[in-house]
Structure formats: C-alpha cells, structure tokens
Motif scaffolding. Structure first.
Motif, mmCIF file in Angstrom:
data_model
loop_
_atom_site.group_PDB
_atom_site.id
_atom_site.type_symbol
_atom_site.label_atom_id
_atom_site.label_comp_id
_atom_site.label_asym_id
_atom_site.label_seq_id
_atom_site.Cartn_x
_atom_site.Cartn_y
_atom_site.Cartn_z
ATOM 1 N N GLU A 54 9.028 8.873 2.999
ATOM 2 C CA GLU A 54 8.731 9.588 4.238
ATOM 3 C C GLU A 54 8.683 11.191 3.929
ATOM 4 O O GLU A 54 7.987 11.831 4.503
ATOM 5 N N LYS A 55 9.620 11.697 3.175
ATOM 6 C CA LYS A 55 9.509 13.170 2.693
ATOM 7 C C LYS A 55 9.683 13.660 1.415
ATOM 8 O O LYS A 55 9.362 14.841 1.468
ATOM 9 N N GLY A 56 10.087 12.700 0.622
ATOM 10 C CA GLY A 56 10.479 13.290 -0.851
ATOM 11 C C GLY A 56 9.204 12.926 -1.858
ATOM 12 O O GLY A 56 9.180 13.511 -2.881
ATOM 13 N N ARG A 57 8.258 12.207 -1.495
ATOM 14 C CA ARG A 57 7.216 11.910 -2.614
ATOM 15 C C ARG A 57 6.190 12.856 -2.626
ATOM 16 O O ARG A 57 5.626 13.333 -1.633
ATOM 17 N N PRO A 58 5.898 13.420 -3.975
ATOM 18 C CA PRO A 58 4.930 14.467 -4.283
ATOM 19 C C PRO A 58 3.466 14.029 -4.208
ATOM 20 O O PRO A 58 2.458 14.940 -4.027
ATOM 21 N N LEU A 59 3.241 12.771 -3.982
ATOM 22 C CA LEU A 59 1.956 12.327 -3.900
ATOM 23 C C LEU A 59 1.473 12.011 -2.390
ATOM 24 O O LEU A 59 2.309 11.565 -1.646
ATOM 25 N N GLU A 60 0.254 12.274 -2.163
ATOM 26 C CA GLU A 60 -0.206 12.176 -0.822
ATOM 27 C C GLU A 60 -1.590 11.814 -0.751
ATOM 28 O O GLU A 60 -2.338 11.931 -1.735
ATOM 29 N N ASP A 61 -2.169 11.238 0.402
ATOM 30 C CA ASP A 61 -3.431 10.984 0.690
ATOM 31 C C ASP A 61 -4.268 10.369 -0.701
ATOM 32 O O ASP A 61 -5.199 10.914 -0.901
ATOM 33 N N GLY A 62 -3.622 9.370 -0.883
ATOM 34 C CA GLY A 62 -4.093 8.655 -1.993
ATOM 35 C C GLY A 62 -4.267 7.048 -1.924
ATOM 36 O O GLY A 62 -3.891 6.541 -1.036
#
Length: 118
Positions: A54-62
């Motif tokens: 929810e908050k700590g993952r550096p990957l996004e929109d993938g």
C-alpha cells in the motif's frame, strides 16, 4: 487451501499485484510470511506485507509478464518481466521470484532483479 496449485497461486499473485488488489493478494500468504529482497530489510508478517504494497513499494503503474513458472515440491520459481514506473521513471526489467509454500499458502518469498530496490 492446503491443496492449492502453486502454479495457479503465483499467477494469481501477479494478477492481483497488477490490479492493485492488495487485500486479496496478502490472503495468498501465511500469517508469518517472510519476503526477502537482496540488500533490503526483510518484510515479515501479513500486516507488514500489506503496508509494503500500500505505501512502501517503489514500483507503480506497471504489469508483470510471467515467462516461466517451474514448480518443484513446495517451491514455485518464476521468471518474468516487469514494465511500469519506478520513482517517476519508465522501467522494464527482468525478475526471478521464488515462492515457498506451506499448507497451501506462500510462507516465504524471494525476489531477484537487476534493480537496487523493488
């Protein structure tokens, strides 16, 4: 869930990550899950795993493209490609993940990439 098919479970895992369905995702893991990524602190327990997604993952929109899943006993090895965004930049990189099952749930997970942080 003791007779869960590891191949199906890990494929569902990547679908849930990509869909952002984190509550359903963490339900695939045991209560005492341990997730290890080289050079980073291990994530321990479902609550910490949920907080990471929810908050700590550096990957996004993938999205993940799974190329291979090999199951040997209680371990599913996965090779694939992630394409998305990391820290505002477009990224594409390969990954190798290992999911170790206990009682039909993922008890341990290991991720290897050529990125410093995932």
């Amino acid at each position: 869930m003791s007779d869960a098919d590891p191949n199906a479970v890990v494929r569902e895992y990547y679908d849930l990550v990509d869909a952002g369905q984190y509550d359903d995702l963490v339900a695939l893991f045991s209560e005492g899950v341990r997730y290890e990524r080289p050079g980073q602190e291990a994530i321990e327990g479902r609550d910490a795993l949920l907080a990471f997604y929810e908050k700590g993952r550096p990957l996004e929109d993938g999205s993940h493209e799974v190329h291979d899943v090999v199951v040997d006993g209680d371990t599913a090895a996965v090779r694939g490609t992630f394409t998305g965004r990391q820290n505002g930049d477009d990224v594409t990189f390969g990954f190798a993940d290992f999911h170790v099952f206990e009682g039909g749930e993922i008890a341990r997970r290991y991720t290897f990439t050529d990125r410093d942080e995932v």
